[in-house]
Design a protein around this motif. Sequence first.
Motif, PDB file in Angstrom:
ATOM      1  N   VAL A   1      -6.299  27.564 -54.600  1.00  0.00           N
ATOM      2  CA  VAL A   1      -7.543  26.874 -54.266  1.00  0.00           C
ATOM      3  C   VAL A   1      -8.653  27.905 -54.246  1.00  0.00           C
ATOM      4  O   VAL A   1      -8.605  28.842 -53.441  1.00  0.00           O
ATOM      5  CB  VAL A   1      -7.443  26.145 -52.903  1.00  0.00           C
ATOM      6  N   SER A   2      -9.610  27.772 -55.127  1.00  0.00           N
ATOM      7  CA  SER A   2     -10.747  28.700 -55.221  1.00  0.00           C
ATOM      8  C   SER A   2     -10.291  30.146 -55.337  1.00  0.00           C
ATOM      9  O   SER A   2     -10.857  31.041 -54.717  1.00  0.00           O
ATOM     10  CB  SER A   2     -11.687  28.525 -54.020  1.00  0.00           C
TER      11      SER A   2
ATOM     12  N   GLU B   1      -5.456  18.568 -45.650  1.00  0.00           N
ATOM     13  CA  GLU B   1      -6.393  19.646 -45.950  1.00  0.00           C
ATOM     14  C   GLU B   1      -5.597  20.935 -46.061  1.00  0.00           C
ATOM     15  O   GLU B   1      -4.896  21.327 -45.123  1.00  0.00           O
ATOM     16  CB  GLU B   1      -7.428  19.772 -44.838  1.00  0.00           C
TER      17      GLU B   1
ATOM     18  N   SER C   1      -2.657  12.490 -47.304  1.00  0.00           N
ATOM     19  CA  SER C   1      -3.490  13.620 -47.738  1.00  0.00           C
ATOM     20  C   SER C   1      -3.612  14.661 -46.636  1.00  0.00           C
ATOM     21  O   SER C   1      -3.789  14.311 -45.464  1.00  0.00           O
ATOM     22  CB  SER C   1      -4.888  13.137 -48.125  1.00  0.00           C
TER      23      SER C   1
ATOM     24  N   ARG D   1      -7.364  17.995 -54.971  1.00  0.00           N
ATOM     25  CA  ARG D   1      -8.779  17.841 -55.289  1.00  0.00           C
ATOM     26  C   ARG D   1      -9.586  18.256 -54.067  1.00  0.00           C
ATOM     27  O   ARG D   1      -9.306  17.818 -52.956  1.00  0.00           O
ATOM     28  CB  ARG D   1      -9.068  16.387 -55.657  1.00  0.00           C
ATOM     29  N   ASP D   2     -10.578  19.107 -54.285  1.00  0.00           N
ATOM     30  CA  ASP D   2     -11.481  19.563 -53.213  1.00  0.00           C
ATOM     31  C   ASP D   2     -10.713  20.125 -52.010  1.00  0.00           C
ATOM     32  O   ASP D   2     -11.051  19.852 -50.865  1.00  0.00           O
ATOM     33  CB  ASP D   2     -12.402  18.426 -52.763  1.00  0.00           C
ATOM     34  N   GLY D   3      -9.648  20.910 -52.281  1.00  0.00           N
ATOM     35  CA  GLY D   3      -8.917  21.551 -51.201  1.00  0.00           C
ATOM     36  C   GLY D   3      -8.008  20.628 -50.414  1.00  0.00           C
ATOM     37  O   GLY D   3      -7.560  20.981 -49.327  1.00  0.00           O
ATOM     38  N   VAL D   4      -7.716  19.450 -50.946  1.00  0.00           N
ATOM     39  CA  VAL D   4      -6.861  18.475 -50.271  1.00  0.00           C
ATOM     40  C   VAL D   4      -5.715  18.115 -51.216  1.00  0.00           C
ATOM     41  O   VAL D   4      -5.944  17.802 -52.383  1.00  0.00           O
ATOM     42  CB  VAL D   4      -7.660  17.202 -49.896  1.00  0.00           C
TER      43      VAL D   4
ATOM     44  N   ARG E   1      -5.361  13.837 -43.251  1.00  0.00           N
ATOM     45  CA  ARG E   1      -6.524  12.951 -43.291  1.00  0.00           C
ATOM     46  C   ARG E   1      -6.133  11.480 -43.245  1.00  0.00           C
ATOM     47  O   ARG E   1      -6.992  10.620 -43.108  1.00  0.00           O
ATOM     48  CB  ARG E   1      -7.325  13.196 -44.569  1.00  0.00           C
TER      49      ARG E   1
END
Length: 130
Positions: A38-39, A76, A74, A62-65, A83
């Motif tokens: 991730v990143s 994080e 889901s 997607r987006d760190g999840v 989540r």
Amino acid sequence: MTVPNGPGGSSLVPLDRPPGRTQWAFSHAGRSFAVFEVSGDLIVTDGACPHNGGPLAEGLVRDGVVTCPWHWYSYELATGRCRTAAGYSLRRYPVVMVDGRPHASLPPPSPPRSWSQILRGHARQGGPAA
């Protein structure tokens, strides 16, 4: 290769990335783990979804999840927070560099428990009052 005696008595397990992959699974000491990039950072978690054991390394990120492919729970990746439902969280494990290579710092496996230990523990948690 496993390097024993990592931080806190943990094992350091090399994170050998399969070519072209940004998420993958590996096993160590009879347990499954998942790795996510991730990143540019590697994140190591338990390989099974805490909800019902789905293979998280096969989930959508997607987006760190990460979303489990079985029931769409889901998590994080930065925190392990679920989540989807309260009461679930994803365990994360530190990534450390050894000789320029990333390694997962994994706790030692729990010693096997006998059936009598398992049944006594179950009785203490939810059995009828004595």
